[in-house]
Write a protein that holds these residues in place. Sequence first.
Motif, mmCIF file in Angstrom:
data_model
loop_
_atom_site.group_PDB
_atom_site.id
_atom_site.type_symbol
_atom_site.label_atom_id
_atom_site.label_comp_id
_atom_site.label_asym_id
_atom_site.label_seq_id
_atom_site.Cartn_x
_atom_site.Cartn_y
_atom_site.Cartn_z
ATOM 1 N N CYS A 298 -32.044 -23.531 -24.051
ATOM 2 C CA CYS A 298 -31.717 -23.732 -22.632
ATOM 3 C C CYS A 298 -30.203 -23.933 -22.477
ATOM 4 O O CYS A 298 -29.609 -24.786 -23.153
ATOM 5 N N THR A 319 -42.131 -22.649 -18.442
ATOM 6 C CA THR A 319 -43.163 -22.870 -17.428
ATOM 7 C C THR A 319 -43.682 -21.502 -16.972
ATOM 8 O O THR A 319 -43.064 -20.469 -17.262
ATOM 9 N N GLN A 321 -43.419 -20.201 -14.255
ATOM 10 C CA GLN A 321 -42.392 -19.554 -13.425
ATOM 11 C C GLN A 321 -41.199 -19.098 -14.265
ATOM 12 O O GLN A 321 -40.248 -18.539 -13.735
ATOM 13 N N HIS A 323 -39.274 -21.219 -16.203
ATOM 14 C CA HIS A 323 -38.230 -22.236 -16.187
ATOM 15 C C HIS A 323 -38.278 -23.054 -17.485
ATOM 16 O O HIS A 323 -39.307 -23.105 -18.170
ATOM 17 N N CYS A 324 -37.147 -23.723 -17.780
ATOM 18 C CA CYS A 324 -37.122 -24.660 -18.900
ATOM 19 C C CYS A 324 -38.056 -25.835 -18.561
ATOM 20 O O CYS A 324 -37.918 -26.444 -17.490
ATOM 21 N N PRO A 325 -39.001 -26.200 -19.460
ATOM 22 C CA PRO A 325 -39.921 -27.287 -19.140
ATOM 23 C C PRO A 325 -39.242 -28.660 -19.131
ATOM 24 O O PRO A 325 -39.763 -29.607 -18.540
ATOM 25 N N CYS A 327 -35.733 -29.309 -18.115
ATOM 26 C CA CYS A 327 -34.797 -29.557 -17.004
ATOM 27 C C CYS A 327 -35.034 -28.628 -15.819
ATOM 28 O O CYS A 327 -34.316 -28.681 -14.837
ATOM 29 N N ASN A 328 -36.022 -27.723 -15.951
ATOM 30 C CA ASN A 328 -36.423 -26.812 -14.867
ATOM 31 C C ASN A 328 -35.397 -25.706 -14.566
ATOM 32 O O ASN A 328 -35.468 -25.066 -13.513
#
Length: 343
Positions: A298, A319, A321, A323-325, A327-328
């Motif tokens: 990330c 995730t 979507q 995304h990084c699980p 920090c999103n």
Amino acid sequence: MHEAMLYSKRDDNKVSCHLCARRCTINEGKLGYCQVRKNTQGTLHTLVYGKACSANPDPIEKKPLWHFRPGSLVMSVATVGCNFRCQFCQNWQISHEREIVGRALSPEKIIDLAFQTGCSGISYTYSEPTIFFEYAYDIAKIAHEKGLFNTFVTNGYLTPEAIETIAPYLDAATVDFKGNGNPSFYKKYCNVSSVNPIYDALKAMKAAGIHIELTNLVVTDVGDDIQDAKNLAQWIVTELGEETPLHLLRFYPHHKMRNLPPTPIKTLEESASASTRAGLKYVYLGNVPGHQGANTICANCGALLIERLGVHTTSVRLTRQGHCPSCNLPIPIVLSKESSNSD
Ligand code: SF4
Ligand SMILES: [Zn+2]
């Protein structure tokens, strides 16, 4: 023989080929530089249409495409011929082959093979897809109709006309730099007089919305200048964006350059650091099995997101979507059903 696309006829029975940046003018009865396009009585023909010297499934990671449909299989298609003459070519038996060899495989048959072997897309690869453009174009059109994606692995030496023609069917491209993009290196070791067409092609691909990943073959001593690596990375950041994946590839002695040792790992790591400092978020090391530089980290929090070993993705921690699980942060990876979390 199959008539070529993208050429013009001239009064004197010569033809001009507009496929690649060499823009050969070809006399009657003669071949273009790539040796697979022939002027027959003022008509340009491709000699390799439907003559596949490779048609086999590969992991998409082998191209390398690491941010596009990870975990999927692609049908790798190639014919003989190339518009470069790289002295270090690892596929020189097919790319520099003078005889037209290959299995007779129609575009429809290539698509059948792709479905039979569980592929989600077609990759035009191994030799240079530009020089078997008509074959690639016809396969790519059917592939899209049938729900398959298309990817080019290319030296980037295409004309704007060629990119405009293939763009509606081309989903992703791996564009291969050599020797940190140094113009003298290209002249001396690839017989290419200018690298500018490659940069123009990349900008055109970007404008056409094609997913782009870049490789750069770092060649021991003769193509490993650190300032060149920085310049290349800065150009990518400015013109293609900081999220463009860059794969720094280890050179191994091949073909006419067997005298040089493999690129030292330290040299690759230094090039990677320089590229990251220039602003690139996703810099990878390739051809170094087991190296941590093959993993996706990330860019925000440093979490380990995707692990790879050789040409295989071994775990994905994103995730749904993408995304990084931790920090999103949205990670710029085109996911598919093959790439759902494998932890
Ligand atoms: S594709 Fe072949 S014939 Fe056409 S310009 Fe390039 S090298 Fe010349
Ligand atoms: Zn994160």
